[in-house]
Scaffold this motif. Sequence first.
Motif, PDB file in Angstrom:
ATOM      1  N   ALA A 168     126.474 -78.605  -3.188  1.00 34.02           N
ATOM      2  CA  ALA A 168     125.966 -77.081  -3.491  1.00 34.02           C
ATOM      3  C   ALA A 168     124.867 -76.151  -3.180  1.00 34.02           C
ATOM      4  O   ALA A 168     124.256 -75.675  -2.758  1.00 34.02           O
ATOM      5  CB  ALA A 168     126.271 -76.964  -5.132  1.00 34.02           C
ATOM      6  N   VAL A 169     123.679 -78.176  -2.971  1.00 35.09           N
ATOM      7  CA  VAL A 169     122.099 -77.762  -3.026  1.00 35.09           C
ATOM      8  C   VAL A 169     121.596 -77.255  -1.664  1.00 35.09           C
ATOM      9  O   VAL A 169     120.988 -76.934  -1.708  1.00 35.09           O
ATOM     10  CB  VAL A 169     121.753 -78.361  -3.752  1.00 35.09           C
ATOM     11  CG1 VAL A 169     119.969 -78.681  -3.831  1.00 35.09           C
ATOM     12  CG2 VAL A 169     121.502 -79.014  -5.378  1.00 35.09           C
ATOM     13  N   LEU A 170     122.664 -78.199  -0.721  1.00 41.50           N
ATOM     14  CA  LEU A 170     122.364 -78.333   0.772  1.00 41.50           C
ATOM     15  C   LEU A 170     122.623 -76.401   1.069  1.00 41.50           C
ATOM     16  O   LEU A 170     122.386 -75.933   1.768  1.00 41.50           O
ATOM     17  CB  LEU A 170     122.911 -78.886   1.134  1.00 41.50           C
ATOM     18  CG  LEU A 170     121.902 -80.175   0.658  1.00 41.50           C
ATOM     19  CD1 LEU A 170     123.221 -81.555   2.009  1.00 41.50           C
ATOM     20  CD2 LEU A 170     120.951 -80.622   2.089  1.00 41.50           C
ATOM     21  N   LEU A 171     124.099 -75.936   0.413  1.00 36.19           N
ATOM     22  CA  LEU A 171     124.739 -74.985   0.950  1.00 36.19           C
ATOM     23  C   LEU A 171     123.312 -73.895   0.599  1.00 36.19           C
ATOM     24  O   LEU A 171     123.083 -72.739   1.299  1.00 36.19           O
ATOM     25  CB  LEU A 171     125.728 -74.978   0.688  1.00 36.19           C
ATOM     26  CG  LEU A 171     126.959 -75.155   1.149  1.00 36.19           C
ATOM     27  CD1 LEU A 171     128.118 -75.932   0.424  1.00 36.19           C
ATOM     28  CD2 LEU A 171     126.958 -75.150   2.837  1.00 36.19           C
ATOM     29  N   PHE A 172     122.912 -73.780  -0.016  1.00 31.43           N
ATOM     30  CA  PHE A 172     122.029 -72.494  -1.064  1.00 31.43           C
ATOM     31  C   PHE A 172     121.074 -72.686  -0.248  1.00 31.43           C
ATOM     32  O   PHE A 172     120.801 -71.673  -0.420  1.00 31.43           O
ATOM     33  CB  PHE A 172     121.621 -73.296  -2.994  1.00 31.43           C
ATOM     34  CG  PHE A 172     120.763 -72.403  -3.513  1.00 31.43           C
ATOM     35  CD1 PHE A 172     121.864 -71.159  -3.900  1.00 31.43           C
ATOM     36  CD2 PHE A 172     119.202 -72.952  -3.292  1.00 31.43           C
ATOM     37  CE1 PHE A 172     120.231 -70.266  -4.373  1.00 31.43           C
ATOM     38  CE2 PHE A 172     118.123 -71.608  -4.024  1.00 31.43           C
ATOM     39  CZ  PHE A 172     118.918 -70.271  -4.726  1.00 31.43           C
ATOM     40  N   ALA A 173     120.180 -74.360  -0.378  1.00 31.61           N
ATOM     41  CA  ALA A 173     119.175 -74.121   0.649  1.00 31.61           C
ATOM     42  C   ALA A 173     119.599 -73.339   2.388  1.00 31.61           C
ATOM     43  O   ALA A 173     118.281 -72.766   2.406  1.00 31.61           O
ATOM     44  CB  ALA A 173     118.488 -75.326   0.736  1.00 31.61           C
ATOM     45  N   LEU A 174     120.481 -73.475   2.774  1.00 30.72           N
ATOM     46  CA  LEU A 174     120.737 -72.914   4.118  1.00 30.72           C
ATOM     47  C   LEU A 174     120.327 -71.560   3.911  1.00 30.72           C
ATOM     48  O   LEU A 174     120.161 -70.675   5.005  1.00 30.72           O
ATOM     49  CB  LEU A 174     122.204 -73.869   4.529  1.00 30.72           C
ATOM     50  CG  LEU A 174     122.557 -73.254   5.930  1.00 30.72           C
ATOM     51  CD1 LEU A 174     121.682 -73.319   6.994  1.00 30.72           C
ATOM     52  CD2 LEU A 174     123.551 -73.460   6.132  1.00 30.72           C
ATOM     53  N   LEU A 175     121.875 -71.129   3.281  1.00 32.02           N
ATOM     54  CA  LEU A 175     121.597 -69.388   2.894  1.00 32.02           C
ATOM     55  C   LEU A 175     120.533 -68.706   2.176  1.00 32.02           C
ATOM     56  O   LEU A 175     119.239 -67.785   3.205  1.00 32.02           O
ATOM     57  CB  LEU A 175     122.344 -68.759   2.243  1.00 32.02           C
ATOM     58  CG  LEU A 175     123.822 -68.470   2.611  1.00 32.02           C
ATOM     59  CD1 LEU A 175     123.953 -67.920   3.425  1.00 32.02           C
ATOM     60  CD2 LEU A 175     124.460 -69.716   4.019  1.00 32.02           C
ATOM     61  N   PHE A 176     119.414 -69.444   1.161  1.00 30.47           N
ATOM     62  CA  PHE A 176     118.236 -69.120   0.655  1.00 30.47           C
ATOM     63  C   PHE A 176     117.280 -68.563   2.022  1.00 30.47           C
ATOM     64  O   PHE A 176     116.316 -68.348   2.100  1.00 30.47           O
ATOM     65  CB  PHE A 176     117.583 -70.162  -0.460  1.00 30.47           C
ATOM     66  CG  PHE A 176     116.455 -69.755  -1.063  1.00 30.47           C
ATOM     67  CD1 PHE A 176     116.659 -68.183  -1.932  1.00 30.47           C
ATOM     68  CD2 PHE A 176     115.569 -70.564  -0.282  1.00 30.47           C
ATOM     69  CE1 PHE A 176     114.818 -68.070  -2.556  1.00 30.47           C
ATOM     70  CE2 PHE A 176     113.892 -69.800  -1.059  1.00 30.47           C
ATOM     71  CZ  PHE A 176     114.468 -69.021  -1.653  1.00 30.47           C
ATOM     72  N   LEU A 177     116.946 -70.155   2.593  1.00 31.88           N
ATOM     73  CA  LEU A 177     115.762 -70.200   3.357  1.00 31.88           C
ATOM     74  C   LEU A 177     115.639 -69.712   4.875  1.00 31.88           C
ATOM     75  O   LEU A 177     114.938 -68.844   5.364  1.00 31.88           O
ATOM     76  CB  LEU A 177     115.342 -71.911   4.459  1.00 31.88           C
ATOM     77  CG  LEU A 177     115.874 -72.596   3.343  1.00 31.88           C
ATOM     78  CD1 LEU A 177     115.376 -74.394   3.785  1.00 31.88           C
ATOM     79  CD2 LEU A 177     113.973 -72.406   2.860  1.00 31.88           C
TER      80      LEU A 177
END
Length: 310
Positions: free
Chosen positions: A185-194
């Motif tokens: 979940a953290v990595l998916l969040f990071a991908l879209l956030f960045l």
Amino acid sequence: MDKQMTYRGPSDSVTLTPGPIRVGLWKEFIQLTKPGIIRSNLMAAFAGFWVAAKWDIPWLTLLWMLVGTTLVLASSCVFNNYFDRDFDMKMERTKKRALPEGRLKPNTVLGYAIILGAAGLAVLFGLVNVLSGVVGIAGMFFYVVIYTLWLKRTSTWSTSVGGISGAMPPVIGYVAVTGQIDMGAVLLFALLFLWQPPHFWALGIRRVEEYRAAGYPLLPVVKGITRTKWQMIPYVVLLLPVSWLFYSYGYTGIIYGILGTIINAIWLFICIAGFRAKDTEAWAKKNFIWSINVLMLNMLVMILDTMGKV
């Protein structure tokens, strides 16, 4: 012979038949939800779900997750249209929308937003799981309250902080399967956030004079285009290791690790090329279009590469 009705706009009235009014009205309500934004975010939600499920798909849960997420996204966009109607009147890109031109009443649009949001959250909480509903509420709060009502009108940080809301759809999809927040979940969040700030700043550079005239304190308006170009770079650079982290933690195969890095590296090259671009508007348009492709390609390769992780 059709019975005629009078439709009143912001400064005049015209006589139309009920048929055209009904068709036009449906189109207005659909456009309020910003279908383009919903499509890209649903792709991200679908990818998050697929990464978590790894091709062992609970189809009914997937269906309800997509329905609930669609309604929550639609509600957030309608709220955005409602609260931004004064600014939209000042921009060429938005002044023809239903609210600025008076084709729909503000109270009607507000009620529409509330109904969509309530329905979407009911689906997520009741038919998916509690955590997906909580993430949905968080996304709505950041987009409507933090981004639209506060930072968009007062700070150049609006784009960066607003990225939090845009990073929620893949997390909704992921937790719909897992029921927990973990590294996936953290990595998916990071991908879209960045991805979001440089994507939106490319549009901001292209439309900088419109945003200036409307009074938005967008980064290229306040700090200038060159500063905005520099600010894009760290976000795209930080995207480079994300695809490898998906592979390292076992969420995808090495294909996404390699191709995801290449896709993001091409975007970095395009961003860097902006410093020597003679036609800034043409470069910004190219950057914006490629940024959309970056998201779609990342999601597609990620989905396909989870096949080897079943």
